[in-house]
Design an enzyme around this catalytic site. Structure first.
Site, short mmCIF file in Angstrom:
data_model
loop_
_atom_site.label_atom_id
_atom_site.label_comp_id
_atom_site.label_asym_id
_atom_site.label_seq_id
_atom_site.Cartn_x
_atom_site.Cartn_y
_atom_site.Cartn_z
N ARG A 1 0.81 -1.21 0.00
CA ARG A 1 0.00 0.00 0.00
C ARG A 1 0.85 1.27 0.00
O ARG A 1 0.65 2.15 -0.83
CB ARG A 1 -0.80 -0.05 1.30
CG ARG A 1 -2.01 0.67 1.43
CD ARG A 1 -2.61 0.17 2.75
NE ARG A 1 -2.15 -1.19 3.02
CZ ARG A 1 -2.87 -2.25 2.74
NH1 ARG A 1 -4.07 -2.13 2.27
NH2 ARG A 1 -2.39 -3.45 2.98
N THR A 2 1.79 1.35 0.93
CA THR A 2 2.58 2.58 1.06
C THR A 2 3.38 2.83 -0.21
O THR A 2 3.43 3.95 -0.71
CB THR A 2 3.53 2.46 2.27
OG1 THR A 2 2.76 2.08 3.40
CG2 THR A 2 4.23 3.76 2.55
N LYS B 1 25.11 -7.81 -1.39
CA LYS B 1 26.55 -8.03 -1.57
C LYS B 1 27.36 -7.29 -0.51
O LYS B 1 28.59 -7.24 -0.58
CB LYS B 1 26.99 -7.55 -2.96
CG LYS B 1 26.31 -8.29 -4.09
CD LYS B 1 26.69 -7.70 -5.44
CE LYS B 1 25.79 -8.23 -6.53
NZ LYS B 1 25.90 -7.41 -7.75
N ARG C 1 11.82 3.12 3.25
CA ARG C 1 11.35 2.26 4.34
C ARG C 1 12.53 1.38 4.74
O ARG C 1 13.24 0.85 3.88
CB ARG C 1 10.18 1.41 3.89
CG ARG C 1 9.83 0.34 4.92
CD ARG C 1 8.51 -0.29 4.66
NE ARG C 1 7.43 0.61 4.98
CZ ARG C 1 6.15 0.24 5.02
NH1 ARG C 1 5.81 -1.00 4.74
NH2 ARG C 1 5.20 1.10 5.32
N HIS D 1 6.00 6.21 11.31
CA HIS D 1 5.46 6.08 9.95
C HIS D 1 4.63 7.34 9.73
O HIS D 1 3.40 7.32 9.81
CB HIS D 1 4.59 4.82 9.87
CG HIS D 1 4.18 4.44 8.48
ND1 HIS D 1 4.41 5.25 7.39
CD2 HIS D 1 3.55 3.35 8.00
CE1 HIS D 1 3.93 4.66 6.30
NE2 HIS D 1 3.41 3.50 6.64
#
Lengths: 310, 181
Positions: free
Chosen positions: A60-61, A88, A110, A138
């Site tokens: 959603r975000t 890596k 995020r 958030h």
């Protein structure tokens, strides 16, 4: 009212003033009108490139940010850790500086670790928007939740909001508490004591362990998802027991003496924290939250870009 | 700074009345036309015009909308201050309509350029015209010219024109402020 934000980055609600939040809301109202036009796009950010960097899963975000960026005519690049050089052994700063070397102006990030966006903001020259960092904040979710309350009830100040569920692991809860308090709402948190962070009362909220009492008190109930992926310990005996104690169903709602507004940040565990008939009822504004999410994110991107004179 | 009165309240009223007559000459009963005021200051003129037209043409209500151009500006990120957006309200279809854009002062033409872009997000009008109360001649930075002009003035860039409305200011009037150089 101010016409510019007081911050260069959106790391958390903690850094915003009530004026900043009101400015974001009034700009989001304009964008909500824009995304309901026949042509849902404005050219404001046509000279801006935004990188969406997701070190953690999101549907959603990520979609909401990407849509917001595209409706502002920004160029968008997406990056997620699977299949990238992060596996890596590249550091966060190196990864981001490599992306910025390609002339990127804004970063939406995020990250599973709390504080990662703040850390990054000290090292790179781009506007950073936190799309969720661990169990910390958030901010855009909190903004869209408060905006949805404002759109539904007319204002936020003086409203009583209860946040139900896993407060301990929830970045949505912390950002929501900070945002609602700044706007003058009263906030209670409700859930099993094992899922309450220590010292939560210092944020100016009270704890209610009885769901019925909490619902009877509130105007708005924000039902959080039980985040099984973040729980390495057992915080309650079983999901079934949680649902019996803290799940919202039609029976409980019918026993209240007034209708309340039901919110959920998604994704819903139907039948756990909320039953399907409640989630799909008229009182639930869950899909309005999703629509408002795009408008809020457009407002945040627009206002931060306005401060970016690179 | 010197201030000169360009239009007093009587001349103001006469000018708006004349603009309305000119509109009726070209748009008859406004069946296929619409008036759209540009935010923030053009809406006062547009509302006056619509009120007057509605009184003269009682059988067909004139379609009226308000358009904000903030997100279409070409100076975003170049201005010192962030432009504050205003409400847009167009609750009819502009497809195939003759649209009259209304603003109070026509200066560089950049607002109108943004207004044209913003308007097209609502469909494809048959024709777009521009009505302005004050036309600051010789100041244009884009090839834009009004179809209806209330009053044309000559002024240098450093001058400012202020249009006062009795709705928000003391009275209806237009002033030219010049700086002594």
């Amino acid at each position: 009212m101010a016409t510019a934000l007081s911050v260069k980055h959106l790391i958390g609600i903690k850094d915003l003033t009530a004026d900043d939040i009101e400015l974001i809301f009034s700009t989001a109202e304009n964008f909500k009108e824009v995304i309901n036009r026949p042509i849902k796009k404005v050219p404001s950010l046509r000279d801006i490139t935004v990188a969406n960097i997701f070190f953690e899963n999101s549907t959603r975000t990520k979609l909401s940010f990407e849509l917001a960026e595209k409706r502002l005519s920004a160029d968008v690049i997406n990056f997620s850790t699977s299949g990238s050089s992060v596996s890596k052994g590249e550091t966060l700063i190196d990864t981001v500086n490599n992306i910025l070397a390609m002339k990127v102006d804004m970063i939406v990030m995020r990250h599973p670790k709390a504080g990662a966006p703040y850390f990054l903001s000290n090292y790179v020259n781009a506007n950073i928007i936190n799309a969720g960092d661990g169990a910390h904040e958030h901010p855009t979710q909190a903004l869209l939740d408060a905006f949805s309350i404002k759109q539904t009830l007319g204002d936020v100040a003086g409203r009583k909001v209860v946040i139900v569920g896993d407060i301990l692991h929830s970045r949505v809860a912390l950002s929501n508490i900070l945002c609602l308090k700044k706007l003058g709402a009263e906030v209670k948190v409700c859930g099993p004591l094992t899922l309450m962070p220590k010292y939560i009362e210092q944020l100016g909220v009270s704890i209610e362990l009885d769901l019925k009492k909490a619902l009877q008190w509130c105007d708005v109930a924000n039902m959080l998802r039980i985040q099984l992926e973040r729980q390495d310990l057992k915080y309650f005996p079983s999901l079934r027991e949680y649902t019996m104690m803290y799940g919202l169903n039609k029976n409980i709602l019918n026993q209240l003496d007034k209708p309340i507004v039901i919110m959920h940040p998604g994704p819903i565990n139907r039948g756990v924290e909320i039953t399907s008939d409640v989630a799909d009822s008229e009182q639930a504004i869950i899909l309005n939250q999703v629509e408002n999410g795009v408008a809020i994110r457009m407002a945040v991107l627009y206002l931060l870009a306005a401060n970016n004179k690179n | 700074m010197q201030s000169r009165l360009i239009l007093n309240s009587q001349a103001f009223e006469i000018t708006i009345r004349r603009l309305c007559y000119q509109l009726i000459e070209n748009h008859h009963n406004f069946e296929h036309s619409a008036i759209i005021g540009l935010q923030p200051r053009g809406i006062f003129l547009a509302r006056r015009i619509v009120t007057m037209l509605d009184a003269w043409l009682p059988n067909t209500p004139v379609l009226y909308g308000e358009l904000d151009i903030t997100f279409y500006r070409d100076d975003f990120r170049r201005r010192a201050e962030v432009a504050k957006a205003n409400a847009t309200k167009i609750d009819f279809i502009i497809e195939d309509k003759k649209v009259v854009l209304v603003d109070d002062v026509l200066f560089t033409g950049r607002t109108i350029r943004a207004g044209l872009d913003a308007l097209l997000a609502f469909g494809r009008p048959r024709k777009v015209e521009l009505l302005t109360l004050i036309d600051r001649k010789f100041a244009r930075q884009l090839p834009i010219s009004p179809n209806y002009t209330g009053h044309a003035i000559d002024s240098i860039d450093a001058d400012t024109v202020s249009v006062q409305w009795k709705e928000t200011d003391l009275n209806d009037s237009v002033w030219l402020h010049t700086t002594n150089t």
